[in-house]
Design a protein around this motif. Sequence first.
Motif, PDB file in Angstrom:
ATOM      1  N   GLY A   1     -23.755 -26.650 -10.206  1.00  0.00           N
ATOM      2  CA  GLY A   1     -24.901 -25.781  -9.952  1.00  0.00           C
ATOM      3  C   GLY A   1     -24.562 -24.312 -10.064  1.00  0.00           C
ATOM      4  O   GLY A   1     -25.278 -23.475  -9.537  1.00  0.00           O
TER       5      GLY A   1
ATOM      6  N   ILE B   1     -24.527 -21.117 -12.196  1.00  0.00           N
ATOM      7  CA  ILE B   1     -25.143 -20.659 -13.433  1.00  0.00           C
ATOM      8  C   ILE B   1     -24.621 -19.282 -13.773  1.00  0.00           C
ATOM      9  O   ILE B   1     -24.424 -18.444 -12.889  1.00  0.00           O
ATOM     10  CB  ILE B   1     -26.667 -20.629 -13.253  1.00  0.00           C
TER      11      ILE B   1
ATOM     12  N   GLU C   1     -19.551  -9.674  -2.470  1.00  0.00           N
ATOM     13  CA  GLU C   1     -20.615  -9.355  -1.523  1.00  0.00           C
ATOM     14  C   GLU C   1     -21.301 -10.631  -1.048  1.00  0.00           C
ATOM     15  O   GLU C   1     -21.209 -11.671  -1.712  1.00  0.00           O
ATOM     16  CB  GLU C   1     -21.656  -8.453  -2.217  1.00  0.00           C
ATOM     17  N   SER C   2     -22.009 -10.494   0.042  1.00  0.00           N
ATOM     18  CA  SER C   2     -22.747 -11.638   0.580  1.00  0.00           C
ATOM     19  C   SER C   2     -23.753 -12.152  -0.463  1.00  0.00           C
ATOM     20  O   SER C   2     -24.427 -11.365  -1.118  1.00  0.00           O
ATOM     21  CB  SER C   2     -23.473 -11.196   1.844  1.00  0.00           C
TER      22      SER C   2
ATOM     23  N   GLY D   1     -22.118 -16.164  -4.141  1.00  0.00           N
ATOM     24  CA  GLY D   1     -21.787 -17.545  -4.504  1.00  0.00           C
ATOM     25  C   GLY D   1     -20.381 -17.961  -4.099  1.00  0.00           C
ATOM     26  O   GLY D   1     -19.821 -18.901  -4.683  1.00  0.00           O
TER      27      GLY D   1
ATOM     28  N   TYR E   1     -33.835 -21.473 -13.059  1.00  0.00           N
ATOM     29  CA  TYR E   1     -33.257 -22.553 -12.251  1.00  0.00           C
ATOM     30  C   TYR E   1     -33.862 -22.565 -10.840  1.00  0.00           C
ATOM     31  O   TYR E   1     -34.271 -23.606 -10.317  1.00  0.00           O
ATOM     32  CB  TYR E   1     -31.745 -22.336 -12.212  1.00  0.00           C
TER      33      TYR E   1
END
Length: 586
Positions: free
Chosen positions: A214, A216, A244-245, A248, A399
């Motif tokens: 998952g 991308i 950074e928050s 991913g 997505y």
Amino acid sequence: MTQYSDNQNPKSDAHSPIVTVNNAPSDQPATLWLIDDDAALRMVLADTFEDAGLTVISFTQAQAAWTRLNDALKQQASATQLPDVILTDIRMPMMDGLSFSDWVHQHFPDMPIVIMTAHSDLTSAINSYQTGAFEYLPKPFDLDDAVATIYKAINYQPNMAIAHYSNESDTQTTIDARADSDITPETPTSTHSKHSKNKAEVTTTSKANSNPSGIIGQSQAMQTVFRAIGRLAQSPISVLITGESGTGKELVASALHQHSPRKQQPFIALNMAAIPHDLIESELFGHEKGAFTGATTTRQGRFEQANGGTLFLDEIGDMPFSTQTRLLRVLANGEFYRVGGQQPIQVDVRIIAATHQNLEELVKQNRFREDLFYRLNVIRLPLPPLRKRPEDIPALATYFMQSAAEQMNTTPKHLHPAALQMMQTFDWRGNVRQLENVCLWLTVMATGDTVMATDLPPELLENTPLDSELDQEHDSSPQANAENPQLQNNDDLNNQSQNNQVTQAPASPNWQKALAIWAEQSLNTGETDILQTATPEFERVLLTAALNHSGGKKIEAASLLGWGRNTLTRKLQQLDISAPRVPSKE
Ligand SMILES: Nc1ncnc2c1ncn2[C@@H]1O[C@H](COP(=O)(O)OP(=O)(O)OP(=O)(O)O)[C@@H](O)[C@H]1O
């Protein structure tokens, strides 16, 4: 610090015939076998590598290269005709590059293969490295980088320390055909080796879902992340993911686990910032019954639960100092004690840590142990913020619109190009998580099947750079001009010149976005024939600008616009623009 680009040893299969590549120095240039079914690309690459001093042998398909290698294996071809390095595409008719690479590494374990592909995603990066490829190059790639990679591959070969790049120190790879010539290797497409079985499993997964992790991303930055995951997944080494928050980090940690030999074992994620400090040790290491008030039973900690698998320690910068000391001990010898426990507990856990903080700075402030920092920082995997890779936004948004529709049990909405363009200019402080939330919001809130720019949530509409231009757009749109006829006459041409309105218009290419938004708004209000409205206004703006620029000289203005003088005169009449009086004669 070691970069993740550490080289893997090519794999070998003990039961397969193996040809060893020797690397005796030679006067001959190194040979590259180039395999790609795209003739144009083959030509460009061949020229590039020849210019870089290599002998290039091109193949239109992997099958032909395989036949030659197979002949060598059966000692039917001269070993000296074999390559020092192979560069192959993945998708080709007959035999794909991954099957070919897999076979080569069983039979020529020292021969480096570089795999390139235009269909670059995490799956192809992982699959490439799993076949034992030396390197993976997502297309398009920089030709200089490709040359550097190929030379790195050549120089990587065992027993070989001399670079091919300089003419005085060329070497040549030769084959020591120790293989039993009675053993005919199976073709890569029919082989039943353990190696190929693994790959077949991967292929099955990849057919079922082209993006099983998952993750991308098409941007160069994400391709680098995919390559890193491909390389690091097989290794038990600790990884520190920074970013950074919402970039991913947890997703990448999970992908590292999913593609590792530990994938059947647990992946446990723990956020240090979310656990009260006085409970962290018990959470991580467990506790014995009666260890503290409330410890009514013995409890396993996350380390024990993750035994054999992966423990993801998110926000590691928030781990209390005392816990850092205990963590360091586990990392050093894989051993710890439960809180209140007397018996050491041994575990085999891969640690992946993540942080959005600057750990070096925390070390300087004595808030993070330096020794733990060095232990975790062996491999660092930085994730780029979303605003640095706007080219990933269309695929991510599509997505997320799809998955939001699934969640809401509805059909996915489509994003209008103008909306998408606005999303690409937003700075996404919350990164991919914020984009995901916006897509969910749009799925619920936007009316109609197509999401227009005006449907975007207020935080986007208010904070895109386009905003100020939108205001200007309202003022200079054909609609606004129609309501403000003064701007269409010659007096206003002069006024514009004085006020410098035209030259003050934004030089940025965002005028196209503003135009797209005007078009969308017009269509929303039911207008038709919008090209007929817009085109004269577009010409009016350019014509006015050119006349202003030329100080009213029509011949010069015509030439600035790329028109003949007659056309300019006709347009002035059609658009009802009087040319300003100018001091010069024409
Ligand atoms: N490249 C990507 N492709 C698809 N989904 C992504 C991608 N990157 C992030 N996401 C999604 O964005 C959300 C946030 O990702 P994740 O939790 O991994 O970020 P994070 O960096 O760990 O955030 P935090 O530091 O706040 O914990 C998740 O739902 C994740 O699935």
